[in-house]
Design a protein around this motif. Structure first.
Motif, PDB file in Angstrom:
ATOM      1  N   LEU A   1       0.834  -1.199   0.000  1.00 34.94           N
ATOM      2  CA  LEU A   1       0.000   0.000   0.000  1.00 34.94           C
ATOM      3  C   LEU A   1       0.871   1.252   0.000  1.00 34.94           C
ATOM      4  N   TYR A   2       1.923   1.245   0.804  1.00 32.00           N
ATOM      5  CA  TYR A   2       2.825   2.386   0.865  1.00 32.00           C
ATOM      6  C   TYR A   2       3.517   2.600  -0.485  1.00 32.00           C
ATOM      7  N   ARG A   3       3.983   1.513  -1.079  1.00 26.92           N
ATOM      8  CA  ARG A   3       4.626   1.634  -2.399  1.00 26.92           C
ATOM      9  C   ARG A   3       3.639   2.177  -3.441  1.00 26.92           C
ATOM     10  N   HIS A   4       2.393   1.718  -3.350  1.00 27.69           N
ATOM     11  CA  HIS A   4       1.353   2.194  -4.259  1.00 27.69           C
ATOM     12  C   HIS A   4       1.165   3.699  -4.097  1.00 27.69           C
ATOM     13  N   TYR A   5       1.066   4.173  -2.865  1.00 24.80           N
ATOM     14  CA  TYR A   5       0.926   5.605  -2.624  1.00 24.80           C
ATOM     15  C   TYR A   5       2.151   6.375  -3.107  1.00 24.80           C
ATOM     16  N   ALA A   6       3.325   5.833  -2.891  1.00 21.79           N
ATOM     17  CA  ALA A   6       4.547   6.504  -3.328  1.00 21.79           C
ATOM     18  C   ALA A   6       4.585   6.625  -4.843  1.00 21.79           C
ATOM     19  N   GLN A   7       4.256   5.546  -5.551  1.00 23.82           N
ATOM     20  CA  GLN A   7       4.263   5.587  -7.008  1.00 23.82           C
ATOM     21  C   GLN A   7       3.166   6.507  -7.538  1.00 23.82           C
ATOM     22  N   SER A   8       1.998   6.440  -6.906  1.00 26.93           N
ATOM     23  CA  SER A   8       0.885   7.290  -7.350  1.00 26.93           C
ATOM     24  C   SER A   8       1.187   8.762  -7.108  1.00 26.93           C
TER      25      SER A   8
ATOM     26  N   LYS B   1       7.325  15.133  -9.467  1.00 25.67           N
ATOM     27  CA  LYS B   1       8.451  14.964  -8.557  1.00 25.67           C
ATOM     28  C   LYS B   1       8.664  16.192  -7.679  1.00 25.67           C
ATOM     29  N   LYS B   2       7.914  17.272  -7.857  1.00 32.97           N
ATOM     30  CA  LYS B   2       8.152  18.500  -7.102  1.00 32.97           C
ATOM     31  C   LYS B   2       7.883  18.358  -5.601  1.00 32.97           C
ATOM     32  N   PRO B   3       6.738  17.875  -5.160  1.00 30.10           N
ATOM     33  CA  PRO B   3       6.514  17.792  -3.701  1.00 30.10           C
ATOM     34  C   PRO B   3       7.151  16.537  -3.104  1.00 30.10           C
ATOM     35  N   ARG B   4       8.469  16.543  -3.122  1.00 31.78           N
ATOM     36  CA  ARG B   4       9.200  15.378  -2.600  1.00 31.78           C
ATOM     37  C   ARG B   4       9.081  15.320  -1.091  1.00 31.78           C
ATOM     38  N   GLY B   5       9.290  14.150  -0.561  1.00 34.59           N
ATOM     39  CA  GLY B   5       9.310  13.994   0.881  1.00 34.59           C
ATOM     40  C   GLY B   5       8.028  13.376   1.440  1.00 34.59           C
ATOM     41  N   LEU B   6       6.977  13.303   0.630  1.00 40.58           N
ATOM     42  CA  LEU B   6       5.760  12.674   1.137  1.00 40.58           C
ATOM     43  C   LEU B   6       5.978  11.185   1.338  1.00 40.58           C
ATOM     44  N   PHE B   7       6.468  10.558   0.302  1.00 36.00           N
ATOM     45  CA  PHE B   7       6.739   9.124   0.361  1.00 36.00           C
ATOM     46  C   PHE B   7       8.165   8.915  -0.126  1.00 36.00           C
TER      47      PHE B   7
END
Length: 134
Positions: A79-86, A93-99
């Motif tokens: 689920l985390y990987r899914h959110y990171a990819q989504s 790529k601008k709002p980095r740091g979320l995932f």
């Protein structure tokens, strides 16, 4: 050889009767204790069987729980990987740091060094008296 007199026969008869009565009483007393012992042993075997059964059920329960936790951890990682990819795909790529990739792989490998919850150097609590007086 001597012939037995009436008094001797009476004494032998009384001894025989007393022996039978005492033997009967001992048999009755020991028979009850034997029954109690057999009953206690039966109860003990029953309790041991119940305890073994309960221990077996506990082992199965915790083994199954461990497997379910492994599955749950894997699902959360997916689920985390899914959110990171989504987030990368949809937000760019601008709002980095979320995932971050670091959080994804942090659970895959154990930490190489222990956490540092101590300060560098001595605190000065155990200095010799000479240094404190100067």
């Amino acid at each position: 050889m001597q012939t037995w007199t009436t008094e001797m026969w009476q004494a032998a008869g009384i001894g025989l009767i007393a022996g039978v009565i005492i033997g009967y009483l001992i048999l009755r007393l020991t028979k009850a204790s034997v029954k109690q012992q057999v009953k206690t042993e039966t109860e003990l075997k029953s309790v041991k069987a119940q305890l073994d059964n309960q221990n077996e059920q506990l082992e199965k329960h915790f083994a199954e729980s461990a497997e379910l936790f492994k599955t749950l951890i894997g699902d959360y990682q997916k689920l985390y990987r899914h959110y990171a990819q989504s987030s990368d795909t949809l937000l760019g790529k601008k709002p980095r740091g979320l995932f971050t990739q670091q959080l994804i792989t942090a659970t895959d490998k154990p930490q190489e060094e222990p956490p540092r919850d101590y300060s560098e150097g001595s605190s000065g609590l155990f200095k010799p008296n000479e240094e404190k007086n100067q």
